[in-house]
Design a protein around this motif. Structure first.
Motif, PDB file in Angstrom:
ATOM      1  N   ARG A  32       1.074  -1.278  -0.032  1.00 40.51           N
ATOM      2  CA  ARG A  32      -0.124   0.073   0.003  1.00 40.51           C
ATOM      3  C   ARG A  32       0.572   1.605   0.319  1.00 40.51           C
ATOM      4  N   VAL A  33       1.059   1.513  -0.555  1.00 41.96           N
ATOM      5  CA  VAL A  33       1.410   3.319  -1.208  1.00 41.96           C
ATOM      6  C   VAL A  33       1.003   4.124  -0.717  1.00 41.96           C
ATOM      7  N   ALA A  34       1.495   5.904  -0.781  1.00 44.48           N
ATOM      8  CA  ALA A  34       1.827   7.053  -0.240  1.00 44.48           C
ATOM      9  C   ALA A  34       2.177   7.686  -0.960  1.00 44.48           C
ATOM     10  N   ALA A  35       2.332   9.001  -1.277  1.00 48.35           N
ATOM     11  CA  ALA A  35       3.240  10.084  -1.260  1.00 48.35           C
ATOM     12  C   ALA A  35       3.051  11.185  -0.377  1.00 48.35           C
ATOM     13  N   TYR A  36       4.173  11.808  -0.164  1.00 43.86           N
ATOM     14  CA  TYR A  36       4.121  12.823   0.402  1.00 43.86           C
ATOM     15  C   TYR A  36       4.772  14.816  -0.485  1.00 43.86           C
ATOM     16  N   CYS A  37       3.379  15.435  -0.421  1.00 41.99           N
ATOM     17  CA  CYS A  37       4.604  16.495  -1.356  1.00 41.99           C
ATOM     18  C   CYS A  37       4.166  17.728  -0.751  1.00 41.99           C
ATOM     19  N   ARG A  38       4.886  18.277  -0.982  1.00 39.57           N
ATOM     20  CA  ARG A  38       5.414  19.289  -0.338  1.00 39.57           C
ATOM     21  C   ARG A  38       5.734  20.848  -0.661  1.00 39.57           C
ATOM     22  N   VAL A  39       5.013  22.325  -0.847  1.00 39.96           N
ATOM     23  CA  VAL A  39       5.744  23.444  -1.435  1.00 39.96           C
ATOM     24  C   VAL A  39       5.906  24.379  -0.036  1.00 39.96           C
ATOM     25  N   SER A  40       6.918  25.601   0.331  1.00 37.01           N
ATOM     26  CA  SER A  40       7.393  26.178   1.364  1.00 37.01           C
ATOM     27  C   SER A  40       6.690  27.569   1.605  1.00 37.01           C
ATOM     28  N   THR A  41       6.133  27.972  -0.108  1.00 35.89           N
ATOM     29  CA  THR A  41       5.371  29.726  -0.333  1.00 35.89           C
ATOM     30  C   THR A  41       4.412  29.429  -1.008  1.00 35.89           C
ATOM     31  N   PRO A  42       3.853  30.050  -0.825  1.00 36.73           N
ATOM     32  CA  PRO A  42       2.104  29.623  -1.798  1.00 36.73           C
ATOM     33  C   PRO A  42       2.514  31.150  -2.582  1.00 36.73           C
ATOM     34  N   TYR A  43       3.560  31.652  -2.899  1.00 36.73           N
ATOM     35  CA  TYR A  43       3.543  32.192  -4.427  1.00 36.73           C
ATOM     36  C   TYR A  43       2.881  31.029  -6.200  1.00 36.73           C
ATOM     37  N   GLU A  44       2.154  31.003  -6.728  1.00 33.48           N
ATOM     38  CA  GLU A  44       1.667  30.576  -7.708  1.00 33.48           C
ATOM     39  C   GLU A  44       2.120  29.824  -8.650  1.00 33.48           C
ATOM     40  N   GLU A  45       3.852  30.092  -8.863  1.00 37.21           N
ATOM     41  CA  GLU A  45       4.934  29.508  -9.196  1.00 37.21           C
ATOM     42  C   GLU A  45       4.592  28.266  -7.899  1.00 37.21           C
ATOM     43  N   GLN A  46       4.365  28.130  -6.969  1.00 37.41           N
ATOM     44  CA  GLN A  46       4.731  27.053  -5.707  1.00 37.41           C
ATOM     45  C   GLN A  46       3.390  26.381  -5.867  1.00 37.41           C
ATOM     46  N   GLN A  47       2.056  27.393  -6.362  1.00 37.66           N
ATOM     47  CA  GLN A  47       0.921  25.705  -6.564  1.00 37.66           C
ATOM     48  C   GLN A  47       1.075  25.466  -7.196  1.00 37.66           C
ATOM     49  N   LYS A  48       1.702  25.615  -8.163  1.00 39.87           N
ATOM     50  CA  LYS A  48       1.543  24.743 -10.294  1.00 39.87           C
ATOM     51  C   LYS A  48       2.361  23.802  -9.228  1.00 39.87           C
ATOM     52  N   SER A  49       4.063  23.656  -8.455  1.00 38.85           N
ATOM     53  CA  SER A  49       4.730  22.815  -8.811  1.00 38.85           C
ATOM     54  C   SER A  49       3.961  21.764  -7.963  1.00 38.85           C
ATOM     55  N   LEU A  50       2.943  22.446  -6.556  1.00 34.10           N
ATOM     56  CA  LEU A  50       2.135  20.686  -5.575  1.00 34.10           C
ATOM     57  C   LEU A  50       1.326  20.307  -6.890  1.00 34.10           C
TER      58      LEU A  50
ATOM     59  N   ASN B 148       2.194   0.875 -11.385  1.00 34.67           N
ATOM     60  CA  ASN B 148       3.312  -0.584 -10.516  1.00 34.67           C
ATOM     61  C   ASN B 148       1.599  -1.224 -10.430  1.00 34.67           C
ATOM     62  N   PRO B 149       1.657  -2.405 -10.916  1.00 32.25           N
ATOM     63  CA  PRO B 149       0.478  -3.067 -10.531  1.00 32.25           C
ATOM     64  C   PRO B 149       0.442  -3.899  -9.096  1.00 32.25           C
ATOM     65  N   PHE B 150       1.655  -3.898  -8.875  1.00 27.85           N
ATOM     66  CA  PHE B 150       1.990  -4.958  -7.468  1.00 27.85           C
ATOM     67  C   PHE B 150       1.425  -3.529  -6.359  1.00 27.85           C
ATOM     68  N   TRP B 151       1.539  -2.286  -6.503  1.00 26.78           N
ATOM     69  CA  TRP B 151       1.216  -1.243  -5.843  1.00 26.78           C
ATOM     70  C   TRP B 151      -0.375  -1.361  -5.208  1.00 26.78           C
ATOM     71  N   ARG B 152      -0.494  -1.198  -4.502  1.00 29.62           N
ATOM     72  CA  ARG B 152      -2.197  -0.879  -4.422  1.00 29.62           C
ATOM     73  C   ARG B 152      -1.803   1.457  -3.922  1.00 29.62           C
ATOM     74  N   PHE B 153      -2.937   2.374  -4.773  1.00 29.85           N
ATOM     75  CA  PHE B 153      -2.785   3.626  -4.583  1.00 29.85           C
ATOM     76  C   PHE B 153      -3.437   4.060  -3.092  1.00 29.85           C
ATOM     77  N   VAL B 154      -3.061   4.457  -1.973  1.00 27.11           N
ATOM     78  CA  VAL B 154      -3.971   5.078  -0.634  1.00 27.11           C
ATOM     79  C   VAL B 154      -4.025   6.317  -0.145  1.00 27.11           C
ATOM     80  N   ALA B 155      -2.401   7.143  -1.678  1.00 26.18           N
ATOM     81  CA  ALA B 155      -3.349   8.857  -0.934  1.00 26.18           C
ATOM     82  C   ALA B 155      -2.295   9.440  -1.117  1.00 26.18           C
TER      83      ALA B 155
END
Length: 88
Positions: free
Chosen positions: A23-41, A55-62
């Motif tokens: 079961r796999v999840a990811a964590y994403c983050r940006v550190s500023t509220p600027y528009e470029e950062q929002q697009k990056s997120l 990946n057919p072996f992985w189950r997407f969690v969140a």
């Protein structure tokens, strides 16, 4: 700091992480509220969602995400939720 480390014993089978049922999840983050950062997120979230689902072996969690400074993990609600969910 050793209270934060969990030792995972080696399996008898020597399978790589790419071919294990996980079961796999990811964590994403940006550190500023600027528009470029929002697009990056948005791009980070899209990339990791597709990467995990490919990946057919992985189950997407969140995908957990924060728009917060990297100085203190306690100020990142997405990160804290991810840790809480992992403990479940």
């Amino acid at each position: 700091m050793s209270g934060y480390v969990i030792k995972i014993p080696q399996e008898k089978e020597n399978r790589t992480i790419w071919s294990r049922q996980l079961r796999v999840a990811a964590y994403c983050r940006v550190s500023t509220p600027y528009e470029e950062q929002q697009k990056s997120l948005e791009k980070q979230i899209k990339y990791f969602t597709q990467y995990i689902k490919r990946n057919p072996f992985w189950r997407f969690v969140a995908v957990y995400a924060d728009n917060a400074s990297g100085l203190h993990a306690k100020n990142r609600p997405g990160y804290q939720k991810m840790l809480k969910d992992c403990r479940k």
